[in-house]
Design a protein around this motif. Structure first.
Motif, PDB file in Angstrom:
ATOM      1  N   GLU A 281      47.862  69.936 -24.407  1.00  0.00           N
ATOM      2  CA  GLU A 281      47.421  70.553 -25.664  1.00  0.00           C
ATOM      3  C   GLU A 281      48.100  69.953 -26.892  1.00  0.00           C
ATOM      4  OE1 GLU A 281      44.883  72.627 -25.615  1.00  0.00           O
ATOM      5  OE2 GLU A 281      44.884  72.312 -23.432  1.00  0.00           O
ATOM      6  N   LEU A 282      48.981  68.989 -26.700  1.00  0.00           N
ATOM      7  CA  LEU A 282      49.643  68.358 -27.838  1.00  0.00           C
ATOM      8  C   LEU A 282      48.714  67.366 -28.520  1.00  0.00           C
ATOM      9  CD1 LEU A 282      53.193  67.595 -26.329  1.00  0.00           C
ATOM     10  CD2 LEU A 282      52.503  69.554 -27.737  1.00  0.00           C
ATOM     11  N   THR A 283      48.843  67.263 -29.847  1.00  0.00           N
ATOM     12  CA  THR A 283      48.066  66.282 -30.591  1.00  0.00           C
ATOM     13  C   THR A 283      48.630  64.896 -30.346  1.00  0.00           C
ATOM     14  OG1 THR A 283      47.589  67.907 -32.327  1.00  0.00           O
ATOM     15  CG2 THR A 283      47.290  65.578 -32.884  1.00  0.00           C
ATOM     16  N   PRO A 284      47.809  63.948 -29.892  1.00  0.00           N
ATOM     17  CA  PRO A 284      48.334  62.614 -29.605  1.00  0.00           C
ATOM     18  C   PRO A 284      48.961  61.956 -30.829  1.00  0.00           C
ATOM     19  CG  PRO A 284      46.175  62.897 -28.611  1.00  0.00           C
ATOM     20  CD  PRO A 284      46.389  64.081 -29.506  1.00  0.00           C
ATOM     21  N   GLY A 285      50.063  61.269 -30.584  1.00  0.00           N
ATOM     22  CA  GLY A 285      50.764  60.520 -31.614  1.00  0.00           C
ATOM     23  C   GLY A 285      51.543  59.413 -30.939  1.00  0.00           C
ATOM     24  N   ARG A 286      52.848  59.360 -31.214  1.00  0.00           N
ATOM     25  CA  ARG A 286      53.712  58.366 -30.579  1.00  0.00           C
ATOM     26  C   ARG A 286      54.524  59.054 -29.481  1.00  0.00           C
ATOM     27  NH1 ARG A 286      57.631  55.164 -33.864  1.00  0.00           N
ATOM     28  NH2 ARG A 286      57.455  53.770 -32.056  1.00  0.00           N
ATOM     29  N   ALA A 287      54.518  58.469 -28.298  1.00  0.00           N
ATOM     30  CA  ALA A 287      55.233  59.048 -27.160  1.00  0.00           C
ATOM     31  C   ALA A 287      56.235  58.045 -26.608  1.00  0.00           C
ATOM     32  CB  ALA A 287      54.261  59.473 -26.064  1.00  0.00           C
ATOM     33  N   LEU A 288      57.325  58.577 -26.099  1.00  0.00           N
ATOM     34  CA  LEU A 288      58.340  57.782 -25.405  1.00  0.00           C
ATOM     35  C   LEU A 288      58.469  58.319 -23.991  1.00  0.00           C
ATOM     36  CD1 LEU A 288      60.657  55.709 -25.318  1.00  0.00           C
ATOM     37  CD2 LEU A 288      62.158  57.465 -26.301  1.00  0.00           C
ATOM     38  N   ASP A 289      58.252  57.455 -23.015  1.00  0.00           N
ATOM     39  CA  ASP A 289      58.326  57.809 -21.594  1.00  0.00           C
ATOM     40  C   ASP A 289      59.570  57.151 -21.011  1.00  0.00           C
ATOM     41  OD1 ASP A 289      57.889  58.472 -18.956  1.00  0.00           O
ATOM     42  OD2 ASP A 289      56.132  57.169 -18.702  1.00  0.00           O
ATOM     43  N   LEU A 290      60.585  57.962 -20.714  1.00  0.00           N
ATOM     44  CA  LEU A 290      61.861  57.450 -20.213  1.00  0.00           C
ATOM     45  C   LEU A 290      61.858  57.434 -18.689  1.00  0.00           C
ATOM     46  CD1 LEU A 290      64.280  59.369 -22.604  1.00  0.00           C
ATOM     47  CD2 LEU A 290      63.548  56.981 -22.780  1.00  0.00           C
ATOM     48  N   GLY A 291      62.200  56.294 -18.103  1.00  0.00           N
ATOM     49  CA  GLY A 291      62.140  56.165 -16.652  1.00  0.00           C
ATOM     50  C   GLY A 291      60.700  56.169 -16.181  1.00  0.00           C
ATOM     51  N   CYS A 292      59.883  55.286 -16.753  1.00  0.00           N
ATOM     52  CA  CYS A 292      58.428  55.345 -16.557  1.00  0.00           C
ATOM     53  C   CYS A 292      57.984  54.901 -15.172  1.00  0.00           C
ATOM     54  CB  CYS A 292      57.724  54.507 -17.612  1.00  0.00           C
ATOM     55  SG  CYS A 292      58.074  52.717 -17.505  1.00  0.00           S
ATOM     56  N   GLY A 293      58.848  54.212 -14.426  1.00  0.00           N
ATOM     57  CA  GLY A 293      58.474  53.805 -13.078  1.00  0.00           C
ATOM     58  C   GLY A 293      57.229  52.947 -13.054  1.00  0.00           C
ATOM     59  N   GLU A 294      56.290  53.303 -12.208  1.00  0.00           N
ATOM     60  CA  GLU A 294      55.068  52.515 -12.039  1.00  0.00           C
ATOM     61  C   GLU A 294      53.990  52.865 -13.053  1.00  0.00           C
ATOM     62  OE1 GLU A 294      55.369  51.677  -7.255  1.00  0.00           O
ATOM     63  OE2 GLU A 294      54.861  53.693  -7.953  1.00  0.00           O
ATOM     64  N   GLY A 295      54.319  53.723 -14.034  1.00  0.00           N
ATOM     65  CA  GLY A 295      53.483  53.868 -15.214  1.00  0.00           C
ATOM     66  C   GLY A 295      52.436  54.949 -15.223  1.00  0.00           C
ATOM     67  N   ALA A 296      52.391  55.818 -14.220  1.00  0.00           N
ATOM     68  CA  ALA A 296      51.310  56.809 -14.164  1.00  0.00           C
ATOM     69  C   ALA A 296      51.309  57.744 -15.370  1.00  0.00           C
ATOM     70  CB  ALA A 296      51.399  57.619 -12.873  1.00  0.00           C
ATOM     71  N   ASP A 297      52.494  58.199 -15.790  1.00  0.00           N
ATOM     72  CA  ASP A 297      52.559  59.106 -16.940  1.00  0.00           C
ATOM     73  C   ASP A 297      52.144  58.389 -18.225  1.00  0.00           C
ATOM     74  OD1 ASP A 297      53.464  61.078 -15.264  1.00  0.00           O
ATOM     75  OD2 ASP A 297      55.470  61.229 -16.141  1.00  0.00           O
ATOM     76  N   ALA A 298      52.653  57.175 -18.417  1.00  0.00           N
ATOM     77  CA  ALA A 298      52.322  56.416 -19.627  1.00  0.00           C
ATOM     78  C   ALA A 298      50.824  56.144 -19.705  1.00  0.00           C
ATOM     79  CB  ALA A 298      53.112  55.112 -19.656  1.00  0.00           C
ATOM     80  N   ILE A 299      50.226  55.798 -18.587  1.00  0.00           N
ATOM     81  CA  ILE A 299      48.790  55.526 -18.558  1.00  0.00           C
ATOM     82  C   ILE A 299      48.000  56.796 -18.854  1.00  0.00           C
ATOM     83  CG2 ILE A 299      46.878  54.892 -17.015  1.00  0.00           C
ATOM     84  CD1 ILE A 299      48.898  52.906 -15.679  1.00  0.00           C
ATOM     85  N   TRP A 300      48.427  57.924 -18.296  1.00  0.00           N
ATOM     86  CA  TRP A 300      47.750  59.194 -18.573  1.00  0.00           C
ATOM     87  C   TRP A 300      47.824  59.523 -20.054  1.00  0.00           C
ATOM     88  CZ3 TRP A 300      49.465  63.975 -20.419  1.00  0.00           C
ATOM     89  CH2 TRP A 300      48.561  65.031 -20.292  1.00  0.00           C
ATOM     90  N   LEU A 301      48.991  59.357 -20.657  1.00  0.00           N
ATOM     91  CA  LEU A 301      49.138  59.621 -22.092  1.00  0.00           C
ATOM     92  C   LEU A 301      48.263  58.680 -22.916  1.00  0.00           C
ATOM     93  CD1 LEU A 301      53.004  60.141 -22.183  1.00  0.00           C
ATOM     94  CD2 LEU A 301      51.313  61.875 -22.821  1.00  0.00           C
TER      95      LEU A 301
END
Length: 206
Positions: free
Chosen positions: A32-52
């Motif tokens: 429900e957050l409005t998209p903007g700039r995100a920082l993904d710490l310990g992103c691993g294989e990238g699933a969270d970053a890709i979802w964002l």
């Protein structure tokens, strides 16, 4: 063995370590957050970053392992969101990405060696822009199939995480502090549950 060597070796064991799905708590708390700039710490294989990125965020995704980052960048290209993600290698005990972010996500930032987690999370809080959110998700206990595999790794409660952040009075609000159960399959394929915890805080202003 350094942290980088440990994680490069871990990711080098197979073509995929994690499920490829975004973390449940991130999906629940960031949808429900409005998209903007995100920082993904310990992103691993990238699933969270890709979802964002798929939801419109511009993501800085950080990991100590170049093996993981290369794998994540390939997955992002396959998903068509490579232009929305900046992959950066950092040992967060030594360096931290520049910038201010509307969402800083630290999902399961644990390591089976001495890592200054509290210091890293305080740096994470400092990187949150006014009005932005810090989301810290961690394990609350070990899975049923693991018996003191890493007995020296402390798994803090949400209250302990909040206290360690040492946030200035009057500048933050706590949106969520809780433990929750999620399904997790054991390495031998047996279904089970695991208790994790979530701390979600917002920097006031903005």
């Amino acid at each position: 063995m350094s942290g980088e060597e440990f994680w490069d070796a871990r990711y080098g064991q197979s073509d995929r370590i994690w499920s490829g799905n975004p973390n449940v708590a991130l999906v629940r708390e960031a949808s429900e957050l409005t998209p903007g700039r995100a920082l993904d710490l310990g992103c691993g294989e990238g699933a969270d970053a890709i979802w964002l990125a798929r939801r419109g965020w511009h993501v800085t995704a950080v990991d100590i392992s170049q093996v993981a980052l290369d794998r994540a960048a390939h997955e992002a290209a396959q998903a068509g969101v490579a232009d929305r993600i900046d992959w950066q290698r950092h040992d967060l005990a030594v360096s931290f990405p520049d910038g201010a972010f509307d969402l800083v996500s630290a999902q399961y930032l644990h390591a089976p060696y001495d890592m200054p987690r509290d210091m890293i999370l305080r740096a994470a809080a400092a990187a949150v822009a006014p009005g932005g959110v810090l989301l810290v998700v961690g394990h609350a206990g070990r899975p049923h199939w693991e018996h003191d595999h890493h007995p020296d790794v402390h798994l803090p409660t949400p209250d302990e995480v909040l206290k360690a952040l040492d946030l200035p009075d009057g500048q933050w609000e706590v949106l969520l502090s809780e433990e929750f159960e999620r399904e997790q399959t054991s390495p031998d394929g047996r279904p089970g549950t695991r208790t994790d915890n979530t701390l979600k805080v917002r920097r006031l202003g903005g």
